[in-house]
Motif scaffolding. Sequence first.
Motif, PDB file in Angstrom:
ATOM      1  N   ALA A   1       6.572   1.654  -6.462  1.00 49.34           N
ATOM      2  CA  ALA A   1       6.352   3.173  -6.309  1.00 49.34           C
ATOM      3  C   ALA A   1       4.851   3.290  -6.395  1.00 49.34           C
ATOM      4  O   ALA A   1       4.527   4.307  -5.625  1.00 49.34           O
ATOM      5  CB  ALA A   1       7.034   4.050  -7.663  1.00 49.34           C
ATOM      6  N   LEU A   2       4.173   2.777  -7.347  1.00 52.16           N
ATOM      7  CA  LEU A   2       2.787   3.048  -7.630  1.00 52.16           C
ATOM      8  C   LEU A   2       2.003   2.569  -6.177  1.00 52.16           C
ATOM      9  O   LEU A   2       1.178   3.153  -5.848  1.00 52.16           O
ATOM     10  CB  LEU A   2       2.323   2.088  -8.841  1.00 52.16           C
ATOM     11  CG  LEU A   2       0.714   2.477  -9.025  1.00 52.16           C
ATOM     12  CD1 LEU A   2       0.520   3.648  -9.320  1.00 52.16           C
ATOM     13  CD2 LEU A   2       0.643   1.370 -10.251  1.00 52.16           C
ATOM     14  N   GLU A   3       2.588   1.348  -5.554  1.00 50.32           N
ATOM     15  CA  GLU A   3       2.001   0.822  -4.497  1.00 50.32           C
ATOM     16  C   GLU A   3       2.083   2.014  -3.225  1.00 50.32           C
ATOM     17  O   GLU A   3       0.935   2.181  -2.531  1.00 50.32           O
ATOM     18  CB  GLU A   3       2.545  -0.277  -4.096  1.00 50.32           C
ATOM     19  CG  GLU A   3       1.988  -1.025  -2.778  1.00 50.32           C
ATOM     20  CD  GLU A   3       2.674  -2.486  -2.481  1.00 50.32           C
ATOM     21  OE1 GLU A   3       2.592  -2.762  -1.244  1.00 50.32           O
ATOM     22  OE2 GLU A   3       3.320  -2.917  -3.054  1.00 50.32           O
ATOM     23  N   HIS A   4       3.356   2.635  -3.119  1.00 55.64           N
ATOM     24  CA  HIS A   4       3.273   3.488  -2.221  1.00 55.64           C
ATOM     25  C   HIS A   4       2.459   4.895  -2.226  1.00 55.64           C
ATOM     26  O   HIS A   4       1.893   5.319  -1.363  1.00 55.64           O
ATOM     27  CB  HIS A   4       4.903   3.928  -1.994  1.00 55.64           C
ATOM     28  CG  HIS A   4       5.464   2.709  -1.132  1.00 55.64           C
ATOM     29  ND1 HIS A   4       5.407   2.698   0.155  1.00 55.64           N
ATOM     30  CD2 HIS A   4       6.599   2.120  -1.445  1.00 55.64           C
ATOM     31  CE1 HIS A   4       6.162   1.551   0.606  1.00 55.64           C
ATOM     32  NE2 HIS A   4       7.117   1.417  -0.223  1.00 55.64           N
ATOM     33  N   PHE A   5       2.436   5.251  -3.717  1.00 54.60           N
ATOM     34  CA  PHE A   5       1.614   6.487  -3.960  1.00 54.60           C
ATOM     35  C   PHE A   5       0.201   6.120  -3.537  1.00 54.60           C
ATOM     36  O   PHE A   5      -0.441   6.921  -3.071  1.00 54.60           O
ATOM     37  CB  PHE A   5       1.945   6.815  -5.250  1.00 54.60           C
ATOM     38  CG  PHE A   5       3.373   7.393  -5.869  1.00 54.60           C
ATOM     39  CD1 PHE A   5       3.978   8.167  -4.715  1.00 54.60           C
ATOM     40  CD2 PHE A   5       3.760   7.212  -7.083  1.00 54.60           C
ATOM     41  CE1 PHE A   5       5.188   8.710  -5.213  1.00 54.60           C
ATOM     42  CE2 PHE A   5       5.181   7.747  -7.244  1.00 54.60           C
ATOM     43  CZ  PHE A   5       5.690   8.432  -6.334  1.00 54.60           C
ATOM     44  N   ASN A   6      -0.217   4.824  -3.946  1.00 55.16           N
ATOM     45  CA  ASN A   6      -1.592   4.626  -3.693  1.00 55.16           C
ATOM     46  C   ASN A   6      -1.840   4.516  -2.151  1.00 55.16           C
ATOM     47  O   ASN A   6      -2.993   5.228  -1.902  1.00 55.16           O
ATOM     48  CB  ASN A   6      -1.814   3.101  -4.111  1.00 55.16           C
ATOM     49  CG  ASN A   6      -2.258   3.255  -5.835  1.00 55.16           C
ATOM     50  OD1 ASN A   6      -2.745   4.308  -6.228  1.00 55.16           O
ATOM     51  ND2 ASN A   6      -1.969   2.312  -6.745  1.00 55.16           N
ATOM     52  N   GLN A   7      -0.862   4.014  -1.493  1.00 53.93           N
ATOM     53  CA  GLN A   7      -1.068   3.922  -0.116  1.00 53.93           C
ATOM     54  C   GLN A   7      -1.148   5.322   0.582  1.00 53.93           C
ATOM     55  O   GLN A   7      -1.885   5.650   1.505  1.00 53.93           O
ATOM     56  CB  GLN A   7      -0.094   3.191   0.639  1.00 53.93           C
ATOM     57  CG  GLN A   7      -0.122   1.782   0.418  1.00 53.93           C
ATOM     58  CD  GLN A   7       0.963   0.704   0.861  1.00 53.93           C
ATOM     59  OE1 GLN A   7       2.036   0.761   0.509  1.00 53.93           O
ATOM     60  NE2 GLN A   7       0.479  -0.099   2.114  1.00 53.93           N
ATOM     61  N   ALA A   8      -0.207   6.287  -0.030  1.00 59.14           N
ATOM     62  CA  ALA A   8      -0.231   7.386   0.626  1.00 59.14           C
ATOM     63  C   ALA A   8      -1.637   8.293   0.057  1.00 59.14           C
ATOM     64  O   ALA A   8      -2.080   8.976   1.126  1.00 59.14           O
ATOM     65  CB  ALA A   8       0.863   8.573  -0.160  1.00 59.14           C
ATOM     66  N   LEU A   9      -2.234   8.164  -0.968  1.00 63.41           N
ATOM     67  CA  LEU A   9      -3.455   8.790  -1.208  1.00 63.41           C
ATOM     68  C   LEU A   9      -4.508   8.092  -0.336  1.00 63.41           C
ATOM     69  O   LEU A   9      -5.779   8.798  -0.274  1.00 63.41           O
ATOM     70  CB  LEU A   9      -3.701   8.489  -2.607  1.00 63.41           C
ATOM     71  CG  LEU A   9      -2.730   9.284  -3.969  1.00 63.41           C
ATOM     72  CD1 LEU A   9      -2.864   8.951  -5.159  1.00 63.41           C
ATOM     73  CD2 LEU A   9      -3.214  10.888  -3.671  1.00 63.41           C
ATOM     74  N   GLU A  10      -4.570   6.981  -0.201  1.00 61.02           N
ATOM     75  CA  GLU A  10      -5.617   5.993   0.374  1.00 61.02           C
ATOM     76  C   GLU A  10      -5.626   6.864   1.963  1.00 61.02           C
ATOM     77  O   GLU A  10      -6.699   7.077   2.568  1.00 61.02           O
ATOM     78  CB  GLU A  10      -5.335   4.625   0.875  1.00 61.02           C
ATOM     79  CG  GLU A  10      -6.300   3.999   1.557  1.00 61.02           C
ATOM     80  CD  GLU A  10      -6.099   2.470   1.479  1.00 61.02           C
ATOM     81  OE1 GLU A  10      -6.438   1.751   2.423  1.00 61.02           O
ATOM     82  OE2 GLU A  10      -5.502   1.912   0.512  1.00 61.02           O
ATOM     83  N   ILE A  11      -4.507   7.192   2.462  1.00 59.11           N
ATOM     84  CA  ILE A  11      -4.251   7.737   4.035  1.00 59.11           C
ATOM     85  C   ILE A  11      -4.906   9.179   3.652  1.00 59.11           C
ATOM     86  O   ILE A  11      -5.444   9.803   4.563  1.00 59.11           O
ATOM     87  CB  ILE A  11      -2.866   7.596   4.361  1.00 59.11           C
ATOM     88  CG1 ILE A  11      -2.644   6.426   4.591  1.00 59.11           C
ATOM     89  CG2 ILE A  11      -2.893   8.397   5.839  1.00 59.11           C
ATOM     90  CD1 ILE A  11      -1.085   6.024   4.627  1.00 59.11           C
ATOM     91  N   GLN A  12      -4.274   9.970   2.627  1.00 57.38           N
ATOM     92  CA  GLN A  12      -4.546  11.090   2.470  1.00 57.38           C
ATOM     93  C   GLN A  12      -5.003  11.531   0.977  1.00 57.38           C
ATOM     94  O   GLN A  12      -4.075  11.677   0.171  1.00 57.38           O
ATOM     95  CB  GLN A  12      -3.224  12.112   2.732  1.00 57.38           C
ATOM     96  CG  GLN A  12      -3.230  13.679   2.740  1.00 57.38           C
ATOM     97  CD  GLN A  12      -2.141  14.425   3.073  1.00 57.38           C
ATOM     98  OE1 GLN A  12      -1.353  13.984   3.670  1.00 57.38           O
ATOM     99  NE2 GLN A  12      -1.984  15.518   2.832  1.00 57.38           N
TER     100      GLN A  12
END
Length: 221
Positions: free
Chosen positions: A189-200
């Motif tokens: 979950a943390l990995e996906h949230f971080n990836q979302a924030l990296e993109i946006q």
Amino acid sequence: MAEIDQGIQYMKEGKLEDAAQYFTDAIEKNPQDPVHYINFGNLLLHMKDYERAERFYQKATELDEKAATAYYGLGNVHFEQENYDSAKEQFQKAISLGLEEADPYFMLGMTFLYDEQFKLSLPYLQRASELSPDDADVQFQYGLALAQTGQLDYAKSTFKKVLESQKEHSDAHYNLGVIALYDEHIDQALEHFNQALEIQPDHLLAGNGKKQIEKMLEENE
């Protein structure tokens, strides 16, 4: 290039006044052809002139009561004005008249989604996803509908499919994070949230999700 094709080309190029002139000339030359009214309706819909767009689509249906794309246009007019019951009726009419493309199924599904009738949206969004398997927007909305009806495994695989065609889809990462969190896979979950924030970086929901996890991890230390 045929005159009507030129009008559509003008629309694609953003030359809306030129497009309007072409469609006007086409109607004057052949006032019994519903296609010209549909194209003008599409232009007016694009310009958010919903009242006039509806009149042009209605004229097309008067000239040809089986003009499926005119009913699809009317559905879009009603959808944009949040008249969801009317929109559903028009999209269903377009499909019943043989408009077997992803767009009417997608819009009918979206209408049910916006009307919070999630289960009813599913078959239409599923059909749209079958007709347009590479369209990230279609797949994403289908994934949302699956998630909202509790079909998390199917939603997960659908969001992953979105990322296959559009790697920089922050909302797909966010929703995969939510599913991972629900399944108690905190690291994922943390990995996906971080990836979302990296993109946006301003993705508020992903930011909140990350803070929740970090707080949870601190409390467990």
